[in-house]
Write a protein that holds these residues in place. Sequence first.
Motif, PDB file in Angstrom:
ATOM      1  N   LYS A   1       0.869  -1.177   0.000  1.00 22.61           N
ATOM      2  CA  LYS A   1       0.000   0.000   0.000  1.00 22.61           C
ATOM      3  C   LYS A   1       0.906   1.227   0.000  1.00 22.61           C
TER       4      LYS A   1
ATOM      5  N   ASN B   1      -6.651  -7.572   2.603  1.00 21.20           N
ATOM      6  CA  ASN B   1      -6.947  -6.146   2.798  1.00 21.20           C
ATOM      7  C   ASN B   1      -6.453  -5.638   4.153  1.00 21.20           C
TER       8      ASN B   1
ATOM      9  N   LYS C   1      -4.533  -2.207  -4.630  1.00 16.80           N
ATOM     10  CA  LYS C   1      -5.680  -1.565  -5.288  1.00 16.80           C
ATOM     11  C   LYS C   1      -5.305  -0.778  -6.548  1.00 16.80           C
TER      12      LYS C   1
ATOM     13  N   MET D   1     -11.230   3.738  -6.561  1.00 17.00           N
ATOM     14  CA  MET D   1     -11.230   3.734  -5.099  1.00 17.00           C
ATOM     15  C   MET D   1     -11.546   5.127  -4.577  1.00 17.00           C
TER      16      MET D   1
ATOM     17  N   TYR E   1     -10.595   2.509   2.390  1.00 16.01           N
ATOM     18  CA  TYR E   1     -10.878   1.113   1.986  1.00 16.01           C
ATOM     19  C   TYR E   1     -11.417   0.327   3.153  1.00 16.01           C
TER      20      TYR E   1
END
Length: 242
Positions: free
Chosen positions: A97, A106, A193, A198, A242
């Motif tokens: 990330k 996630n 992602k 998003m 998210y």
Amino acid sequence: MKLIKLDAIDSTNDFLKSLASQDEPDNFTVVTAENQTKGKGQMGSKWQSESGKNLVMSVLVKDFLYDNEQVFNLSIIVSLAVIDALKSLNIPKLSIKWPNDIMSYNKKIGGILIENTLKSDGRIVSVVGIGLNVNQTNYEHLPNASSLAVICKTQFDKNVLPVLIVDKIKERIEFWQTNSTEFWREYFNSLFKKGIPMPFKNLKNENFMGIIQGVSSIGKIQILLEDDSVSEFEIKEVQMLY
């Protein structure tokens, strides 16, 4: 590799920076701590870790960076090295990330904080802080966090991780000059992602939709906006929701 093990310290990064300012430690000297009371994340945020359960380490990296415009290269190397190490332990669904949080599925399982010091002779000395959630299982107040133990439903020997990670960092540095373009591509392909619409939040607390397009040479994230323009953001200028 020289390994300094501490029981408790305010910050392994601060300890290693102090050591480097007073002495000339060997390249890839590592400091670990069972308990870190003032762990740091990006831009002054705090890194919280349950004592004795997780990997808290800092590693000294010298003779790699020579230009302030290239400091993000080390972020790429370290992020990919940590991913390499975790893949060897069969940790599933790994991603990065932006700029360098380590994710499984996630959930955030680790973070990296690199602090660079410019020496009087022009050298850049880097202290790379790595926090990795290993055997901690309680994340009641951290809904986006997890650990290797939770994800894999087994306990891990965290003492093998420093050597494993540093070996991967050394390997990446050794091959950087001939493989930098491929490493950049690998970093982008590992982004959490990427290419998916998003929601994000900017510094004005405004929400907007965007799609991660890439990362600039100095580490700014590039996001495609709804008007088809691409904007670049520095660390803490944008937050992914998210």
